[in-house]
Design an enzyme around this catalytic site. Structure first.
Site, PDB file in Angstrom:
ATOM      1  NE  ARG A  76      -4.064  -1.939   0.862  1.00 12.85           N
ATOM      2  CZ  ARG A  76      -5.255  -1.904   0.357  1.00 12.85           C
ATOM      3  NH1 ARG A  76      -5.682  -0.860  -0.292  1.00 12.85           N
ATOM      4  NH2 ARG A  76      -6.056  -2.938   0.479  1.00 12.85           N
ATOM      5  CB  THR A 114      -5.051   6.198  -0.581  1.00  9.25           C
ATOM      6  OG1 THR A 114      -5.107   7.623  -0.472  1.00  9.25           O
ATOM      7  CG2 THR A 114      -4.816   5.610   0.804  1.00  9.25           C
ATOM      8  CD  GLU A 115      -7.713   1.079  -1.852  1.00 11.23           C
ATOM      9  OE1 GLU A 115      -6.980   0.075  -1.876  1.00 11.23           O
ATOM     10  OE2 GLU A 115      -8.644   1.217  -1.044  1.00 11.23           O
ATOM     11  CB  SER A 116      -2.911   1.160  -6.687  1.00 12.74           C
ATOM     12  OG  SER A 116      -3.399   2.246  -7.465  1.00 12.74           O
ATOM     13  CE1 TYR A 202      -7.820   3.207   1.293  1.00 14.48           C
ATOM     14  CE2 TYR A 202      -9.923   3.844   2.246  1.00 14.48           C
ATOM     15  CZ  TYR A 202      -9.153   3.522   1.143  1.00 14.48           C
ATOM     16  OH  TYR A 202      -9.714   3.528  -0.103  1.00 14.48           O
TER      17      TYR A 202
END
Length: 223
Positions: A76, A114-116, A202
């Site tokens: 992440r 943020t995810e990838s 997150y």
């Protein structure tokens, strides 16, 4: 969801390789897929291989390279660990997807960052794939046939976000918590952000990226 096998595409690998055979197997698999390879040996001596590890016993045994501008698969990112070129590479797709679904492109960018980290080949240890880090169940829910396809991936992730917005209204914290931890987890904790360390980190991370995106125009490459 992709898996590796002693015979390509035969499902999760279950074999009893000798050390020399194992080395040859890993070398042969390396050019077949552009992702990391994990393995574990169970109690009866059977060795299992996968590039989408969904069992905590899997350990990384081979890491294959990604595009030079992309972050490593399975990790992440913090929202800053990506190159501007990767953001620019996918901006047109992300912006057009947001427009077609009547969504805020700045939010979609914030989630993807943020995810990838804009790595279209990213695979998390839990098996989430691509720019929007789709889990296999979510991909299937929106008719995705290839979760590595950026167009399908972004659209399905955006559709899921939009659905969550319909469920949780204007509470963006709950929308993002549900995207990360699942709708059931949010409901289980009384429509509050679940007290999971990853989710609690997150949500503010995406919100921070979102705020920054709203303060500056999104870069769209010229063609």
């Amino acid at each position: 969801m992709a898996t590796l096998a002693c015979l390509p595409r035969a499902g999760p690998v279950r074999c009893r390789p000798r050390p020399a055979l194992l080395a040859v197997l890993l070398l042969l698999l390396a050019p077949v897929v552009d992702a990391s390879i994990y393995a574990f040996t169970d109690a009866d001596g059977t060795t299992h291989f996968s590039n989408v590890p969904q069992d905590k016993r899997y350990r990384l045994v081979l890491s294959t390279p990604h595009d030079s501008g992309e972050v490593a698969a399975g990790k992440r990112t913090t929202g800053t660990q990506y190159r501007a070129s990767q953001r620019a590479r996918w901006s047109r797709l992300i912006d057009s997807t947001a427009q077609s679904l009547n969504m805020d492109a700045a939010l979609l960018h914030a989630v993807i960052a943020t995810e990838s980290g804009y790595n279209w080949r990213a695979v998390s240890p839990k098996g989430a794939i691509g720019l929007m880090q789709l889990m296999p169940a979510t991909a299937g829910r929106y008719g995705v046939t290839d979760p590595y396809d950026p167009g399908q991936n972004v659209r399905a992730g955006a559709q899921y976000l939009r659905e969550l917005m319909g469920r949780f209204g204007s509470d963006l914290r709950l929308v993002l918590a549900a995207y990360n931890a699942g709708e059931q987890a949010v409901a289980r904790y009384g429509n509050r952000v679940p007290p999971y360390q990853e989710t609690m980190q997150y949500v503010p991370r995406v919100l921070g990226n979102y705020a920054r995106n709203q303060q500056r125009p999104l870069a769209v490459p010229e063609h």
